[in-house]
Write a protein that holds these residues in place. Structure first.
Motif: not given
Ligand SMILES: Cc1ncc(COP(=O)(O)O)c(C=O)c1O
Length: 369
Positions: A96-98, A122, A165, A169, A196, A198-199, A226, A228-229, A237
């Motif tokens: 995950g990017s987290n 975020f 971000c 988010n 960041d 992610a979207y 990411s 994930s989205k 992940r």
């Molecule tokens: C702005 C932002 N960065 C990172 C993440 C984490 O994403 P990942 O699922 O890739 O860890 C999210 C998840 O909601 C997010 O909103």
């Protein structure tokens, strides 16, 4: 305090754990509801599920689950490098990017460093900074988005990193290309700027080409992406960073050998080829945004124009509305952890899920005439 915690790292002890969107199974158990009747609009996931190609890849490769993954992620690395037109050595993969945000903390934050972030960005950035004992400089938001010029001005002698971000988010705001360029012109070269994104792939507006800046050789810019989205792989992940090779190598030092599992890598390779799925995803989110904006206008509720797959709505008492929606089988996110107690954040679901959420909102918040 139990004696066993005597030696706990005091910085880690101060961290208030992240509160994720509530899982369907938990809510079902607590409220005695059938999980199949619950819709989760709380974590900005992809309501279409994973792409068909990704599903097939996972099924095919499940047979090899007894083998460790390729820690270098060769196939995926080549694919992302070609797609983004960067060198394979400019990419780093994370669970995950987290996880990459955590790598950034390991490499660039500590007791004598500060991190510049925006108010309402975020929350994980602040948690990671705290965990490493770094100081957080939070810059007041402008119209719920990042005030980039103020963020550049907020840099202090010990600032190692700024995180932007984009789209943000939980507010959904987007900083455009010109704004980003002006901002970068005012950031000292020894401060790492993290975008960041992610979207990015589902952005309902024009994303600034920050990976282009890395490609051109900007030494202090890194972008996080990411799967994930847009790609619907949140449960597997996987995410990645694109940055200068020197920065990527610095982050690599804290990466565990097999941080990205085999199925996630296989699914990501397949998902990158599924352009039709991406198109369908964007269409779904655009429709979702229309549905909620229309409902807000009908109900006389303030909202923030979103460029991502969620919307921030001012409902009065966010915790109360979240609870009432949950009783009706709709999970959303209360925004008190972001110091926005009057707001909730709703992720865009399938049209029927959105309709159901809007109907529930209408029951809870009937329009005052
Ligand atoms: C702005 C932002 N960065 C990172 C993440 C984490 O994403 P990942 O699922 O890739 O860890 C999210 C998840 O909601 C997010 O909103």
């Amino acid at each position: 305090m139990p004696v066993v915690l005597k030696w706990m790292n005091p910085e880690v002890a101060k961290v208030r754990p992240y509160e994720p969107g509530r899982p369907i199974e938990t809510v079902a158990r607590e409220l005695g509801l059938d999980p199949a009747t619950i819709c989760k609009l709380a974590s900005n996931e992809n309501p279409l599920g994973p792409s068909r190609r990704a599903r097939l890849a996972v099924r095919r490769n499940l047979e090899h689950a007894h083998l460790y993954p390729d820690g270098y992620a060769f196939e995926l690395r080549e694919k992302v490098a070609a797609a983004q037109n960067v060198k394979p050595g400019q990419i780093l993969f994370g669970n995950g990017s987290n996880e990459i945000i955590e790598f950034l903390g390991h490499a660039f934050l500590g007791p004598e460093r500060s991190l510049v972030v925006s108010q309402y960005a975020f929350v994980v950035y602040k948690l990671v900074a705290q965990m490493f004992g770094g100081r957080v400089i939070e810059v007041p938001a402008k119209e719920m988005g990042h005030n980039l010029s103020a963020m550049a001005r907020a840099v202090e002698h010990d600032t190692s990193m700024i995180i932007v971000c984009n789209p943000n988010n939980p507010t959904g705001t987007l900083a455009g290309e010109a704004q980003v360029h002006r901002f970068l012109d005012h950031v000292p070269a020894n401060v790492l700027v993290v975008f960041d994104e992610a979207y990015a792939e589902i952005c309902l507006g024009r994303m600034p080409d920050t990976i282009g800046l890395v490609r051109e050789g900007r030494p202090n810019v890194i972008c996080l992406r990411s799967f994930s989205k847009a790609y619907g792989l949140a449960g597997l992940r996987i995410g990645y960073a694109v940055g200068p090779e020197s920065v990527i190598q610095a982050l690599e030092r804290s990466r565990q050998p097999f941080n990205v599992n085999r199925l996630a890598q296989d699914a990501a390779v397949a998902a990158l080829d599924d352009q039709a799925f991406l198109t369908r995803t964007r269409r779904t989110f655009r429709r979702g945004r229309d549905q909620y904006e229309e409902a807000c206008r009908e109900l006389g509720l303030e909202f923030v124009r979103s460029y991502a797959n969620f919307i921030l709505i001012k409902v009065g008492d966010g915790a109360h509305v979240t609870r009432e929606l949950m009783k009706r089988g709709v999970i959303v996110r209360p925004m008190a952890p972001y110091q926005l107690p009057e707001y909730i954040r709703i992720s865009f679901g399938l049209p029927d899920e959105n309709t159901r959420c809007v109907a529930a909102l209408k029951e809870i918040l009937p329009r005052k005439s």
